[in-house]
Design a protein around this motif. Structure first.
Motif, short mmCIF file in Angstrom:
data_model
loop_
_atom_site.label_atom_id
_atom_site.label_comp_id
_atom_site.label_asym_id
_atom_site.label_seq_id
_atom_site.Cartn_x
_atom_site.Cartn_y
_atom_site.Cartn_z
N VAL A 68 53.48 4.60 128.90
CA VAL A 68 53.32 5.98 128.50
C VAL A 68 54.33 6.35 127.47
N SER A 69 55.85 5.87 127.78
CA SER A 69 56.84 6.50 126.98
C SER A 69 56.63 5.64 125.54
N SER A 70 56.35 4.33 125.66
CA SER A 70 56.72 3.67 124.54
C SER A 70 55.22 4.39 123.47
N ILE A 71 54.01 4.48 123.97
CA ILE A 71 53.13 5.12 123.18
C ILE A 71 53.47 6.46 122.71
N LEU A 72 54.19 7.29 123.42
CA LEU A 72 54.61 8.58 123.15
C LEU A 72 55.59 8.47 121.89
N ILE A 73 56.48 7.49 121.89
CA ILE A 73 57.27 7.31 120.92
C ILE A 73 56.95 6.49 119.52
N MET A 74 55.65 5.77 119.89
CA MET A 74 55.09 5.30 118.65
C MET A 74 54.15 6.53 117.99
N GLY A 75 53.59 7.17 118.80
CA GLY A 75 52.78 8.51 118.31
C GLY A 75 53.73 9.45 117.43
N LEU A 76 55.17 9.58 117.88
CA LEU A 76 55.98 10.28 117.25
C LEU A 76 56.48 9.83 115.74
N GLY A 77 56.73 8.39 115.99
CA GLY A 77 56.90 7.77 114.65
C GLY A 77 55.77 7.78 113.65
N ILE A 78 54.59 7.69 114.22
CA ILE A 78 53.55 7.87 113.15
C ILE A 78 53.39 9.23 112.51
N PHE A 79 53.55 10.20 113.52
CA PHE A 79 53.48 11.54 112.83
C PHE A 79 54.83 11.73 112.10
N SER A 80 56.03 11.54 112.31
CA SER A 80 57.08 11.64 111.41
C SER A 80 56.83 10.85 109.98
N ILE A 81 56.15 9.90 109.88
CA ILE A 81 55.74 9.09 108.57
C ILE A 81 54.93 9.78 107.98
N LEU A 82 53.71 10.39 108.75
CA LEU A 82 52.80 11.28 108.06
C LEU A 82 53.22 12.60 107.38
N GLY A 83 54.36 13.03 108.39
CA GLY A 83 54.94 14.33 107.71
C GLY A 83 55.63 14.12 106.46
N VAL A 84 56.55 12.89 106.56
CA VAL A 84 57.02 12.66 105.26
C VAL A 84 56.26 12.41 104.03
N ILE A 85 55.17 11.88 104.21
CA ILE A 85 54.03 11.51 103.10
C ILE A 85 53.67 13.06 102.67
N VAL A 86 53.07 13.76 103.55
CA VAL A 86 52.78 15.12 103.32
C VAL A 86 53.99 15.79 102.31
N TYR A 87 55.19 15.91 102.88
CA TYR A 87 56.18 16.49 102.28
C TYR A 87 56.52 16.17 101.19
N LYS A 88 56.37 14.66 100.64
CA LYS A 88 56.65 14.18 99.23
C LYS A 88 55.50 14.54 98.61
N SER A 89 54.35 14.64 98.95
CA SER A 89 53.15 14.93 97.94
C SER A 89 53.23 16.43 97.66
N VAL A 90 53.61 17.39 98.44
CA VAL A 90 53.75 18.63 98.36
C VAL A 90 54.92 19.26 97.62
N ALA A 91 56.07 18.64 98.16
CA ALA A 91 57.39 19.09 97.41
C ALA A 91 57.59 18.93 95.74
N ASN A 92 58.02 19.75 95.13
CA ASN A 92 58.36 19.69 93.74
C ASN A 92 59.70 19.29 93.39
N ASN A 93 59.32 17.75 93.13
CA ASN A 93 60.73 17.01 92.91
C ASN A 93 60.45 16.33 91.54
N GLU A 94 61.43 15.57 90.92
CA GLU A 94 61.38 14.87 89.73
C GLU A 94 61.10 13.47 90.00
N SER A 95 60.27 12.86 90.90
CA SER A 95 60.16 11.70 91.05
C SER A 95 59.04 11.02 89.82
#
Length: 124
Positions: free
Chosen positions: A33-60
């Motif tokens: 159960v704890s490993s499934i929760l940690i894996m889910g947290l990792g997936i959500f953090s990666i999705l959060g970074v992708i959404v942030y990078k696509s929305v944020a106004n940067n000079e990439s």
């Protein structure tokens, strides 16, 4: 040898297992159960970074928007650009011409040449 009567035990009855075995099973269930929760947290953090990078106004360079800056008027007659490097909002141009090589440093936003370094050719 003593035979057990299978009719007496119910399918969900775990009374035949030792307390140590039940403790091991409980620990394994908690680890799963704890490993499934940690894996889910990792997936959500990666999705959060992708959404942030696509929305944020940067000079990439990956956002598909490019500001066209004309540097052709900064070149002298007979000069040509050999190579270009873009790093941290600064454009570095290696320019050949008139038996000289020079380095131009251009600001990416304004297009202004901030520095020009001319290299003196060495005699043979």
């Amino acid at each position: 040898m003593v035979q057990q009567n299978n009719d007496e035990q119910m399918p969900g009855d775990e009374s035949f297992q030792s307390p140590e075995m039940l403790d091991v099973q409980r620990k394994i269930r908690m680890m799963v159960v704890s490993s499934i929760l940690i894996m889910g947290l990792g997936i959500f953090s990666i999705l959060g970074v992708i959404v942030y990078k696509s929305v944020a106004n940067n000079e990439s360079g990956g956002n598909g928007q490019a500001n066209v800056v004309a540097t052709g008027n900064q070149l002298k007659a007979g000069e040509s650009i050999r190579s270009m490097l873009v790093e941290n909002g600064t454009v570095y141009l290696l320019v050949d011409g008139n038996d000289m090589t020079s380095l131009m440093v251009v600001d990416k936003k304004s297009g202004a040449v901030t520095r020009r370094i001319e290299f003196i050719p060495q005699a043979d």
